[in-house]
Motif scaffolding. Structure first.
Motif, short mmCIF file in Angstrom:
data_model
loop_
_atom_site.label_atom_id
_atom_site.label_comp_id
_atom_site.label_asym_id
_atom_site.label_seq_id
_atom_site.Cartn_x
_atom_site.Cartn_y
_atom_site.Cartn_z
N LEU A 1 -10.66 17.27 10.07
CA LEU A 1 -10.98 16.37 11.18
C LEU A 1 -11.16 14.94 10.68
CD1 LEU A 1 -11.60 15.89 14.14
CD2 LEU A 1 -13.99 16.52 13.68
N ALA A 2 -11.85 14.79 9.55
CA ALA A 2 -12.05 13.45 8.99
C ALA A 2 -10.71 12.81 8.62
CB ALA A 2 -12.96 13.53 7.76
N ARG A 3 -9.80 13.61 8.10
CA ARG A 3 -8.47 13.10 7.73
C ARG A 3 -7.69 12.67 8.98
NH1 ARG A 3 -6.18 11.34 2.97
NH2 ARG A 3 -7.15 12.40 1.23
N TRP A 4 -7.80 13.43 10.05
CA TRP A 4 -7.08 13.09 11.27
C TRP A 4 -7.61 11.78 11.86
CZ3 TRP A 4 -7.52 18.65 13.70
CH2 TRP A 4 -6.73 19.53 12.92
N VAL A 5 -8.94 11.62 11.82
CA VAL A 5 -9.53 10.37 12.32
C VAL A 5 -9.07 9.20 11.45
CG1 VAL A 5 -11.70 9.13 12.66
CG2 VAL A 5 -11.52 11.53 13.35
N LEU A 6 -9.10 9.38 10.12
CA LEU A 6 -8.64 8.33 9.22
C LEU A 6 -7.19 7.96 9.53
CD1 LEU A 6 -8.53 6.60 6.57
CD2 LEU A 6 -8.00 8.73 5.35
N THR A 7 -6.34 8.96 9.73
CA THR A 7 -4.93 8.70 10.00
C THR A 7 -4.76 7.93 11.30
OG1 THR A 7 -4.33 10.74 8.82
CG2 THR A 7 -2.67 9.77 10.28
N GLU B 1 2.27 13.45 5.54
CA GLU B 1 1.39 14.60 5.79
C GLU B 1 0.26 14.71 4.78
OE1 GLU B 1 5.28 16.22 3.94
OE2 GLU B 1 4.69 14.72 5.43
N THR B 2 0.43 14.09 3.60
CA THR B 2 -0.67 14.11 2.63
C THR B 2 -1.85 13.27 3.11
OG1 THR B 2 0.25 12.24 1.39
CG2 THR B 2 0.92 14.45 0.71
N ILE B 3 -1.57 12.21 3.87
CA ILE B 3 -2.67 11.44 4.45
C ILE B 3 -3.42 12.29 5.47
CG2 ILE B 3 -3.25 9.36 5.78
CD1 ILE B 3 -0.75 8.06 4.66
N LEU B 4 -2.67 13.11 6.20
CA LEU B 4 -3.27 14.00 7.20
C LEU B 4 -4.07 15.12 6.57
CD1 LEU B 4 -0.33 14.34 9.72
CD2 LEU B 4 -2.64 13.67 10.31
N GLY B 5 -3.85 15.39 5.29
CA GLY B 5 -4.57 16.47 4.63
C GLY B 5 -4.08 17.84 5.02
N LEU B 6 -2.78 17.97 5.27
CA LEU B 6 -2.23 19.29 5.59
C LEU B 6 -2.51 20.26 4.45
CD1 LEU B 6 1.22 18.66 7.30
CD2 LEU B 6 -0.84 19.64 8.30
N LEU C 1 0.85 -1.18 0.00
CA LEU C 1 0.00 0.00 0.00
C LEU C 1 0.89 1.23 0.00
CD1 LEU C 1 -2.88 1.33 0.38
CD2 LEU C 1 -2.31 1.40 2.83
N THR C 2 0.76 2.07 -1.01
CA THR C 2 1.53 3.32 -1.06
C THR C 2 0.70 4.45 -0.48
OG1 THR C 2 0.75 3.94 -3.26
CG2 THR C 2 2.69 2.51 -3.14
N SER C 3 1.37 5.49 0.00
CA SER C 3 0.66 6.60 0.65
C SER C 3 0.07 7.59 -0.35
CB SER C 3 1.60 7.34 1.61
OG SER C 3 2.70 7.89 0.91
N ASN C 4 0.30 7.37 -1.63
CA ASN C 4 -0.26 8.26 -2.65
C ASN C 4 -1.47 7.61 -3.30
OD1 ASN C 4 2.18 6.63 -3.80
ND2 ASN C 4 0.82 6.93 -5.56
N PRO C 5 -2.49 8.41 -3.66
CA PRO C 5 -3.61 7.85 -4.43
C PRO C 5 -3.18 7.50 -5.84
CG PRO C 5 -3.85 10.22 -4.17
CD PRO C 5 -2.66 9.83 -3.35
N GLU C 6 -4.09 6.93 -6.59
CA GLU C 6 -3.79 6.58 -7.98
C GLU C 6 -3.32 7.83 -8.72
OE1 GLU C 6 -3.28 3.77 -10.95
OE2 GLU C 6 -3.83 3.49 -8.84
N PRO C 7 -2.17 7.76 -9.41
CA PRO C 7 -1.64 8.96 -10.07
C PRO C 7 -2.59 9.55 -11.10
CG PRO C 7 0.05 7.27 -9.93
CD PRO C 7 -1.24 6.62 -9.50
N ARG C 8 -2.61 10.89 -11.14
CA ARG C 8 -3.38 11.65 -12.12
C ARG C 8 -2.42 12.56 -12.88
NH1 ARG C 8 -7.83 14.54 -8.51
NH2 ARG C 8 -5.92 15.14 -7.44
N SER C 9 -2.98 13.37 -13.76
CA SER C 9 -2.13 14.23 -14.59
C SER C 9 -1.38 15.27 -13.74
CB SER C 9 -2.98 14.94 -15.65
OG SER C 9 -3.99 15.74 -15.03
#
Length: 339
Positions: free
Chosen positions: A74-80, A60-65, A9-17
């Protein structure tokens, strides 16, 4: 002994342009590498999916900084927190590529707590250069080149053209670049600055510093890949006046497009100069000055090889090197030994 085929599992979502090309190219390289399966990040995959290893880039991208809405943050912090709890309970090995040597300056107390939790769970770190100092086991895998990525039409070289490309941030010293350039009286030189500004106030500051000098052109906007190719290849010299530089994809982008660069005099850049061959890396110490620019431009006009040597930065090699680290991290986790 049968080889392990890790599901990562990588910390980045599926790559986009708009995804960082490093992430896009690494994801593609891993998917071309036999023996590894890549799962890109999503909340469902992170919390409920099956994977053997986690590979972090910028946690920090998972955290949504940088997110604007408090409910989304808040949703990002709970997810993390839930993800970190899962990784802790399941003892899932965490591999991290060290892009930055410090936590983001805009992280708050709770965010720093979660980032430190990621730090504690990390069992092996991938370094982009040998000069990075980190705790615990590490392996260096050089940042891959961009020769296969930036394939758009190249511009003819404009004599006297200096170019800055990339995000305009405080630590990148663009204000000092404009001031240093304006101290040069040579009207045959021009300076282009192209890249989105991190804040409107910074764009206004740079604009005010450049005001009244027709040799300076500003574009505070994201560049498409083809626009970046056109801007970089038009330059005799790419100038990156960072106040702090450790790892820089922009340096490799310029070198991949066969353009010399002016960068801070650091041990990392000295190593890179040795690696790529003479004539490609030019440096300055302290604050950038007009004479620094003029000296680097003169040196960049001297004869050199047609292209820098980037042979140590092939993506196929990077894919196999990452797989070896995933297998090591997983085998150590199974045996109860931290990598």
């Amino acid at each position: 002994m049968q080889q392990v085929h890790p599901r990562v599992l990588t910390s980045n979502p599926e790559p986009r342009s708009t995804t960082n090309p490093y992430i896009t190219m690494l994801t593609a390289a891993l998917r071309r590498t036999p023996g590894v399966e890549v799962v890109t990040f999503s909340p469902r995959a992170a919390l409920f999916g099956r994977y053997d290893v986690v590979h972090l880039h910028w946690p920090e991208t998972i955290l949504g900084l940088g997110g604007r809405r408090s409910s989304a943050r808040l949703a990002r912090w709970v997810l993390t927190a839930l993800l970190l709890a899962r990784l802790t309970l399941t003892r899932t090995p965490v591999v991290r590529t060290v892009h930055n040597v410090e936590h983001p300056a805009d992280a708050g107390p709770l965010q720093r707590l979660l980032l430190r939790w990621f730090d504690r769970l990390t069992t092996h770190r991938i370094l982009l250069n040998d000069r990075t100092e980190c705790p615990g086991p590490t392996t260096t895998i050089p940042h891959g080149h961009y020769r296969d990525w930036y394939t758009g039409p190249r511009s003819p070289v404009v004599p006297g053209r200096l170019q800055y490309v990339g995000l305009v941030r405080r630590y990148k010293g663009v204000e000092g670049l404009v001031e240093a350039f304006r101290s040069i009286v040579d009207d045959s030189l021009t300076l282009g600055i192209a890249g989105a500004a991190s804040a409107p106030e910074l764009a206004a500051t740079v604009s005010a510093l450049a005001d009244g000098d027709p040799r300076v052109t500003l574009r505070f906007d994201f560049l498409s890949d083809d626009e970046l190719v056109a801007a970089v290849t038009a330059a005799e010299l790419v100038v990156l006046p960072y106040r702090f530089m450790h790892n820089s994809g922009t340096v490799l982008a310029a070198l991949s497009l066969d353009r010399p660069v002016l960068v801070p005099d650091t041990a990392v850049n000295a190593d890179l100069a040795t690696e790529v061959g003479p004539g490609w890396i030019h440096t300055f110490t302290g604050d950038l000055t007009g004479p620094d620019i003029e000296a680097a431009l003169s040196a960049a006009r001297a004869p050199r090889a047609a292209s820098p040597d980037l042979g140590a930065r092939e993506w196929a090699d990077a894919g196999h090197a990452h797989l070896a680290i995933y297998r090591l991290a997983l085998s150590r986790a199974v045996s109860g030994v931290r990598t």
